[in-house]
Scaffold this motif. Structure first.
Motif, PDB file in Angstrom:
ATOM      1  N   HIS A  61       0.852  -1.195   0.000  1.00 42.92           N
ATOM      2  CA  HIS A  61       0.000   0.000   0.000  1.00 42.92           C
ATOM      3  C   HIS A  61       0.881   1.236   0.000  1.00 42.92           C
ATOM      4  O   HIS A  61       1.756   1.381   0.863  1.00 42.92           O
ATOM      5  N   LEU A  62       0.673   2.129  -0.972  1.00 45.38           N
ATOM      6  CA  LEU A  62       1.390   3.393  -1.037  1.00 45.38           C
ATOM      7  C   LEU A  62       0.550   4.432  -0.308  1.00 45.38           C
ATOM      8  O   LEU A  62      -0.504   4.841  -0.791  1.00 45.38           O
ATOM      9  N   ARG A  63       1.019   4.817   0.860  1.00 40.53           N
ATOM     10  CA  ARG A  63       0.224   5.648   1.759  1.00 40.53           C
ATOM     11  C   ARG A  63       0.609   7.119   1.654  1.00 40.53           C
ATOM     12  O   ARG A  63       1.780   7.475   1.719  1.00 40.53           O
ATOM     13  N   LEU A  64      -0.395   7.957   1.473  1.00 47.43           N
ATOM     14  CA  LEU A  64      -0.252   9.405   1.554  1.00 47.43           C
ATOM     15  C   LEU A  64      -1.091   9.912   2.719  1.00 47.43           C
ATOM     16  O   LEU A  64      -2.232   9.474   2.899  1.00 47.43           O
ATOM     17  N   SER A  65      -0.534  10.817   3.512  1.00 50.52           N
ATOM     18  CA  SER A  65      -1.333  11.433   4.560  1.00 50.52           C
ATOM     19  C   SER A  65      -2.474  12.213   3.913  1.00 50.52           C
ATOM     20  O   SER A  65      -2.394  12.566   2.718  1.00 50.52           O
ATOM     21  N   PRO A  66      -3.564  12.493   4.633  1.00 45.38           N
ATOM     22  CA  PRO A  66      -4.675  13.244   4.025  1.00 45.38           C
ATOM     23  C   PRO A  66      -4.223  14.557   3.392  1.00 45.38           C
ATOM     24  O   PRO A  66      -4.679  14.916   2.304  1.00 45.38           O
ATOM     25  N   GLY A  67      -3.323  15.267   4.059  1.00 47.80           N
ATOM     26  CA  GLY A  67      -2.861  16.541   3.507  1.00 47.80           C
ATOM     27  C   GLY A  67      -2.074  16.356   2.226  1.00 47.80           C
ATOM     28  O   GLY A  67      -2.267  17.091   1.242  1.00 47.80           O
ATOM     29  N   ALA A  68      -1.170  15.374   2.213  1.00 52.90           N
ATOM     30  CA  ALA A  68      -0.370  15.111   1.018  1.00 52.90           C
ATOM     31  C   ALA A  68      -1.247  14.617  -0.124  1.00 52.90           C
ATOM     32  O   ALA A  68      -1.042  14.989  -1.289  1.00 52.90           O
ATOM     33  N   LEU A  69      -2.226  13.788   0.196  1.00 50.99           N
ATOM     34  CA  LEU A  69      -3.135  13.283  -0.837  1.00 50.99           C
ATOM     35  C   LEU A  69      -3.887  14.435  -1.484  1.00 50.99           C
ATOM     36  O   LEU A  69      -4.017  14.508  -2.707  1.00 50.99           O
TER      37      LEU A  69
END
Length: 200
Positions: free
Chosen positions: A148-156
């Motif tokens: 899973h490539l995870r982005l924080s909500p802000g980065a997303l």
């Protein structure tokens, strides 16, 4: 990171006893799942492993079904944009133990809204099949390794294209209902592409 995943994948023994290993590269478009899948495929080939990449963008449902509730409905995107039945039939089914290994690389061209008519591919045994795209977990797909490539909500939000911002509620729902970070075997934190971090 690619070399780490290549080593991890290279050690795979298909969980169902079949000869094809199936790897998920899950994440939003902004996380670059396709780029990682292609890079991992190249790394595996350099190690002498056959690798085959399948993008879920080639398994979208027809526009009449995707846009039944409008072109920017996040619940439709979450529940109905991707043809999971076709993925089971054309990719995962042939890779089961005793399967033919004859898979379809894509089914539907969303730009022309018609079948791609791509030829079937006969995958030799020991091929690693890398399936990439968003919202992959939660469908009982038989992955041997989930990334899973995870982005924080802000980065997303920052990295999602303006014309795709409407999909963000679908990814919030995915986090709440599916917990992709808890489901995956490997989680890659993508907030800072120059300083990737991972666990698993």
């Amino acid at each position: 990171m690619t070399e780490f995943l290549a080593r991890r994948t290279d050690r795979l023994v298909a969980g169902d006893g079949g000869p094809w290993a199936k790897v998920a590269i899950d994440g939003a478009s902004a996380a670059g799942t396709g780029e990682l899948a292609e890079a991992l495929a190249e790394a595996l080939r350099a190690r002498g492993r056959s690798a085959f990449v399948v993008g879920t963008q080639g398994f979208l449902r027809p526009a009449s079904l995707r846009f039944e509730y409008g072109k920017q409905d996040p619940d439709s995107y979450f529940d109905g944009w991707f043809d999971t039945a076709a993925l089971w039939r054309e990719v995962f089914g042939p890779l089961e133990a005793g399967g033919s290994g004859r898979v379809l690389p894509d089914l539907w061209d969303p730009a022309r809204d018609r079948a791609t008519r791509s030829p079937y591919q006969e995958l030799p045994e020991n091929t690693v099949v890398l399936v990439h795209g968003p919202l992959l977990f939660g469908h009982w797909f038989p992955f041997d390794l989930g990334v899973h490539l995870r982005l924080s909500p802000g980065a997303l939000q920052r990295r999602t294209a303006e014309d795709e911002q409407w999909t963000l509620p679908a990814f919030r729902r995915y986090e709440e209902e599916t917990d992709p970070a808890g489901t995956a075997d490997v989680v890659v934190r993508m907030d800072h592409p120059e300083h990737l971090a991972w666990n698993g």
